[in-house]
Design an enzyme around this catalytic site. Structure first.
Site, PDB file in Angstrom:
ATOM      1  N   SER A   1       0.897  -1.334  -0.142  1.00 12.01           N
ATOM      2  CA  SER A   1       0.130   0.113   0.244  1.00 12.01           C
ATOM      3  C   SER A   1       0.615   1.084  -0.047  1.00 12.01           C
ATOM      4  CB  SER A   1      -0.817  -0.150   1.320  1.00 12.01           C
ATOM      5  OG  SER A   1      -1.893  -1.143   1.132  1.00 12.01           O
TER       6      SER A   1
ATOM      7  N   GLY B   1     -24.768  -0.855  28.590  1.00 12.21           N
ATOM      8  CA  GLY B   1     -23.936   0.099  29.444  1.00 12.21           C
ATOM      9  C   GLY B   1     -22.465  -0.234  29.575  1.00 12.21           C
TER      10      GLY B   1
ATOM     11  N   THR C   1       1.813  -2.599   8.873  1.00  9.84           N
ATOM     12  CA  THR C   1       1.926  -3.758   9.416  1.00  9.84           C
ATOM     13  C   THR C   1       3.522  -4.123  10.050  1.00  9.84           C
ATOM     14  OG1 THR C   1      -0.051  -4.570   8.930  1.00  9.84           O
ATOM     15  CG2 THR C   1       0.697  -5.958  10.683  1.00  9.84           C
TER      16      THR C   1
ATOM     17  N   THR D   1     -10.447  -4.514   0.816  1.00  5.84           N
ATOM     18  CA  THR D   1     -11.525  -3.761   1.433  1.00  5.84           C
ATOM     19  C   THR D   1     -12.444  -5.414   0.301  1.00  5.84           C
ATOM     20  OG1 THR D   1     -11.998  -2.596  -1.021  1.00  5.84           O
ATOM     21  CG2 THR D   1     -11.354  -1.344   1.250  1.00  5.84           C
ATOM     22  N   SER D   2     -13.412  -4.787   1.596  1.00  7.14           N
ATOM     23  CA  SER D   2     -15.011  -5.608   1.219  1.00  7.14           C
ATOM     24  C   SER D   2     -15.438  -5.380   0.045  1.00  7.14           C
ATOM     25  CB  SER D   2     -16.212  -5.146   1.509  1.00  7.14           C
ATOM     26  OG  SER D   2     -15.678  -6.098   3.214  1.00  7.14           O
TER      27      SER D   2
ATOM     28  N   GLU E   1      -5.586  -6.294   3.704  1.00  9.35           N
ATOM     29  CA  GLU E   1      -5.773  -7.072   2.586  1.00  9.35           C
ATOM     30  C   GLU E   1      -6.537  -7.155   1.674  1.00  9.35           C
ATOM     31  OE1 GLU E   1      -3.601 -10.367   4.762  1.00  9.35           O
ATOM     32  OE2 GLU E   1      -2.591  -9.505   5.764  1.00  9.35           O
TER      33      GLU E   1
ATOM     34  N   ARG F   1      -5.782 -12.965   2.641  1.00  7.57           N
ATOM     35  CA  ARG F   1      -7.209 -13.738   2.750  1.00  7.57           C
ATOM     36  C   ARG F   1      -7.563 -13.947   3.822  1.00  7.57           C
ATOM     37  NH1 ARG F   1      -7.216 -10.143  -2.999  1.00  7.57           N
ATOM     38  NH2 ARG F   1      -7.095  -8.346  -2.640  1.00  7.57           N
TER      39      ARG F   1
ATOM     40  N   PRO G   1       0.184   5.581  -0.459  1.00  3.75           N
ATOM     41  CA  PRO G   1      -0.663   6.864  -0.329  1.00  3.75           C
ATOM     42  C   PRO G   1      -1.640   7.150  -1.474  1.00  3.75           C
ATOM     43  CG  PRO G   1       1.453   7.735   0.633  1.00  3.75           C
ATOM     44  CD  PRO G   1       2.096   6.517  -0.072  1.00  3.75           C
TER      45      PRO G   1
HETATM   46  N1  COS Z   1      -3.215 -14.313  -8.477  1.00  3.19           N
HETATM   47  C1  COS Z   1      -2.802 -14.083  -9.610  1.00  3.19           C
HETATM   48  N2  COS Z   1      -2.430 -12.596 -11.038  1.00  3.19           N
HETATM   49  C2  COS Z   1      -3.196 -12.153 -10.648  1.00  3.19           C
HETATM   50  C3  COS Z   1      -4.262 -12.267  -9.370  1.00  3.19           C
HETATM   51  C4  COS Z   1      -4.015 -13.441  -8.290  1.00  3.19           C
HETATM   52  N3  COS Z   1      -5.104 -13.610  -7.181  1.00  3.19           N
HETATM   53  N4  COS Z   1      -4.946 -11.225  -9.549  1.00  3.19           N
HETATM   54  C5  COS Z   1      -4.875 -10.312 -10.376  1.00  3.19           C
HETATM   55  N5  COS Z   1      -3.791 -11.064 -10.596  1.00  3.19           N
HETATM   56  C6  COS Z   1      -3.037 -10.441 -12.239  1.00  3.19           C
HETATM   57  C7  COS Z   1      -4.240 -10.930 -13.588  1.00  3.19           C
HETATM   58  O1  COS Z   1      -3.719 -11.620 -13.648  1.00  3.19           O
HETATM   59  C8  COS Z   1      -3.627 -10.215 -14.379  1.00  3.19           C
HETATM   60  O2  COS Z   1      -2.406 -10.047 -15.244  1.00  3.19           O
HETATM   61  P1  COS Z   1      -2.076 -10.905 -16.383  1.00  3.19           P
HETATM   62  O3  COS Z   1      -1.806  -8.870 -16.821  1.00  3.19           O
HETATM   63  O4  COS Z   1      -1.107 -10.938 -16.735  1.00  3.19           O
HETATM   64  O5  COS Z   1      -3.541 -11.137 -17.008  1.00  3.19           O
HETATM   65  C9  COS Z   1      -3.027  -8.528 -13.516  1.00  3.19           C
HETATM   66  O6  COS Z   1      -2.352  -9.529 -12.108  1.00  3.19           O
HETATM   67  C10 COS Z   1      -3.584  -7.315 -12.890  1.00  3.19           C
HETATM   68  O7  COS Z   1      -4.545  -7.526 -12.677  1.00  3.19           O
HETATM   69  P2  COS Z   1      -6.265  -7.290 -12.305  1.00  3.19           P
HETATM   70  O8  COS Z   1      -6.217  -6.617 -14.228  1.00  3.19           O
HETATM   71  O9  COS Z   1      -7.233  -7.886 -12.211  1.00  3.19           O
HETATM   72  O10 COS Z   1      -6.140  -5.747 -11.930  1.00  3.19           O
HETATM   73  P3  COS Z   1      -6.423  -4.574 -11.334  1.00  3.19           P
HETATM   74  O11 COS Z   1      -5.416  -3.315 -11.681  1.00  3.19           O
HETATM   75  O12 COS Z   1      -8.382  -5.070 -12.377  1.00  3.19           O
HETATM   76  O13 COS Z   1      -6.716  -4.893 -10.206  1.00  3.19           O
HETATM   77  C11 COS Z   1      -7.948  -5.989  -7.924  1.00  3.19           C
HETATM   78  C12 COS Z   1      -7.323  -6.383  -9.234  1.00  3.19           C
HETATM   79  C13 COS Z   1      -8.915  -5.220  -7.280  1.00  3.19           C
HETATM   80  C14 COS Z   1      -8.796  -7.749  -7.076  1.00  3.19           C
HETATM   81  C15 COS Z   1      -6.445  -5.445  -7.046  1.00  3.19           C
HETATM   82  O14 COS Z   1      -5.496  -4.965  -7.427  1.00  3.19           O
HETATM   83  C16 COS Z   1      -6.141  -5.889  -5.301  1.00  3.19           C
HETATM   84  O15 COS Z   1      -6.337  -6.698  -4.999  1.00  3.19           O
HETATM   85  N6  COS Z   1      -6.482  -4.754  -5.076  1.00  3.19           N
HETATM   86  C17 COS Z   1      -6.325  -5.357  -3.121  1.00  3.19           C
HETATM   87  C18 COS Z   1      -4.650  -4.498  -2.848  1.00  3.19           C
HETATM   88  C19 COS Z   1      -5.200  -5.279  -1.196  1.00  3.19           C
HETATM   89  O16 COS Z   1      -5.417  -6.222  -0.749  1.00  3.19           O
HETATM   90  N7  COS Z   1      -4.456  -4.187  -0.552  1.00  3.19           N
HETATM   91  C20 COS Z   1      -4.169  -3.964   0.763  1.00  3.19           C
HETATM   92  C21 COS Z   1      -2.378  -4.412   1.036  1.00  3.19           C
HETATM   93  S1  COS Z   1      -2.565  -5.323   2.342  1.00  3.19           S
HETATM   94  S2  COS Z   1      -3.157  -4.222   3.501  1.00  3.19           S
END
Ligand code: COS
Length: 428
Positions: free
Chosen positions: A174, A388, A206, A413-414, A411, A291, A176
């Site tokens: 993550s 209370g 964390t 959001t919902s 990890e 997750r 900013p």
């Molecule tokens: N396992 C393996 N590869 C994955 C994957 C997974 N679970 N999820 C996505 N990918 C791959 C995709 O296949 C894609 O690769 P290719 O371009 O080679 O096909 C690439 O990663 C990008 O994926 P995508 O196009 O789906 O990306 P998006 O920008 O649409 O984002 C989400 C998808 C929103 C699901 C992702 O950005 C995400 O999980 N965000 C939250 C991050 C998070 O949990 N942050 C908290 C940090 S820790 S506190």
């Protein structure tokens, strides 16, 4: 206190769960991608569905429960109030084998399955979610990521002390301006031949100050988008690393959340995990397992709040009887128990799929989504049942309510879990 080791018990014990160890005895393991194998797969799963835990699982669960009651419960309110990191408790967790639960013993881990990890996370989280998040990040993000994708030198150097709990790790994705939108990494890792030059800021980390080892995602080649991101192992004491202020949080206040700044930090090439450009996939694959850990944490918060509410309802009297005898309270308890059971099944299903090396992406997001929503709802109701008393610290439920909220955020959001689930169900 029992130390974790593989085969703590044998045979099948009481209560429910999945006896994955016996899977080879039943039917041929299914192949995932062949549609025509559906019937075989069905037969396989039917033959395996058992709602019992093995003795090994029960022993792990009991060890975690004992630890939570004897080591975590005393002082949990004070640690929350003063934002005190549970350093001593985490050290003991490491000595008992809880910090590298799923890591192969040859790398210093306990060699347990993901089901054991879920059971332990639930028990620890019932009492102290600040401590369980430290455990979760170390186990399922840092250790799993390194064991699965690291090379032998990286495992020997970093995984072994991490799995033994001698040091702890952190996962730095993550930023900013890149939370849910994780591909938009602004932190850069410029390729300088034999090393990368790391610059940028990571947020809400964390174990930010207590970790010795960071797994950092950074952009090497912006033109390649997410395919230009690398995952690097960075030692916290490297020149140019600065730990920012500790965040003053609503919940999990004992955990150690910081922003981390990198200014011209030299990271040797041998510290890159996987091939050039593998960093985003590394992060996604690692978070998919992570997750399950957070889902189990949420489950623990919910069941902790429920258990306290059940006990209180049997003791507290109003209108001439224990409050459990009022339908308004009894129905709340019924809903809590039902939703917790459903959350537990989702957590165990995701863990079981992971242990079977089957696709667990959808299951892990479902477990996280449902368990975290259940944690929030259950904890709010627990405060309501306590009236209370629920609003003051001594009764624990207000802390559980504050702790529950983060499980709907970190990890993924919902809303992110719904993105992952909906994309997957739309393929059906
Ligand atoms: N396992 C393996 N590869 C994955 C994957 C997974 N679970 N999820 C996505 N990918 C791959 C995709 O296949 C894609 O690769 P290719 O371009 O080679 O096909 C690439 O990663 C990008 O994926 P995508 O196009 O789906 O990306 P998006 O920008 O649409 O984002 C989400 C998808 C929103 C699901 C992702 O950005 C995400 O999980 N965000 C939250 C991050 C998070 O949990 N942050 C908290 C940090 S820790 S506190």
């Amino acid at each position: 206190m029992v130390q974790l080791k593989k085969n703590m018990g044998s045979g099948v014990g009481k209560r429910w769960g999945y006896n994955h160890n016996t899977s080879q005895n039943y039917a041929k393991k299914p192949t995932q991608n062949t549609h025509s194998k559906n019937l075989l797969n069905l037969a396989y799963f039917c033959s395996l569905m058992q709602f019992e835990l093995t003795e090994e699982h029960l022993a792990v669960q009991q060890a975690a429960r004992d630890f939570a009651q004897t080591e975590l419960l005393p002082g949990v309110i004070e640690r929350d109030e003063h934002q005190k990191f549970p350093a001593e408790q985490v050290k003991k967790l490491g000595e008992l084998g809880f910090m590298g639960m799923m890591v192969d013993p040859k790398y210093g881990g306990s060699g347990m399955d993901t089901i054991s990890y879920v059971l332990a996370m639930e028990e620890i989280s019932k009492v102290d979610a600040s401590c369980s998040v430290v455990m979760s990040v170390n186990n399922s993000l840092v250790c799993w990521g390194l064991e699965t994708f690291g090379n032998e030198e990286q495992k020997q150097k970093y995984l072994v002390p991490l799995a033994k709990g001698e040091i702890i790790g952190a996962f730095l994705l993550s930023e900013p301006e890149a939370g849910s939108d994780a591909t938009s990494q602004r932190t850069t890792a410029e390729d300088k031949g034999d090393h990368y030059l790391l610059n940028g800021t990571k947020n809400w980390i964390t174990n930010g100050n207590s970790a010795s080892v960071y797994l950092v995602m950074a952009q090497t080649d912006a033109a390649k988008g997410h395919k230009g991101i690398n995952a690097l192992i960075v030692e916290k004491n490297s020149p140019g690393v600065t730990v920012g202020k500790k965040e003053d949080k609503l919940g999990i206040r004992g955990s150690d959340t910081h922003s981390i700044m990198f200014q011209d930090v030299k990271v040797p090439k041998e510290n890159r995990i996987g091939e050039d450009g593998f960093g985003f996939k590394f992060a996604m694959k690692t978070l998919t397992g992570g997750r399950i850990g957070i889902a189990a944490q949420a489950l623990g918060i919910a069941s902790g709040a429920y258990e306290l509410s059940l006990k209180y309802s049997k003791e507290r009297k109003a209108f001439g009887t224990e409050i459990m005898n009022h339908q308004a309270i009894a129905f709340k308890l019924a809903d809590m128990a039902t939703e917790i059971e459903a959350a537990r099944l989702l957590c165990l299903k995701a863990a079981w799929l992971k242990d079977q090396h089957l696709d667990y992406g959808r299951a892990s997001s479902m477990a996280k989504l449902f368990s975290s929503e259940t944690a929030m709802k259950t904890a709010v109701e627990a405060v309501q049942i306590h009236g209370g008393y629920g609003y003051v610290k001594e009764y624990h439920v207000e802390r559980l309510m504050r702790d529950a909220k983060i499980t709907q955020i970190y990890e993924g959001t919902s809303e992110v879990q719904r993105v992952v689930i909906s994309r997957d169900v739309l393929k059906d």
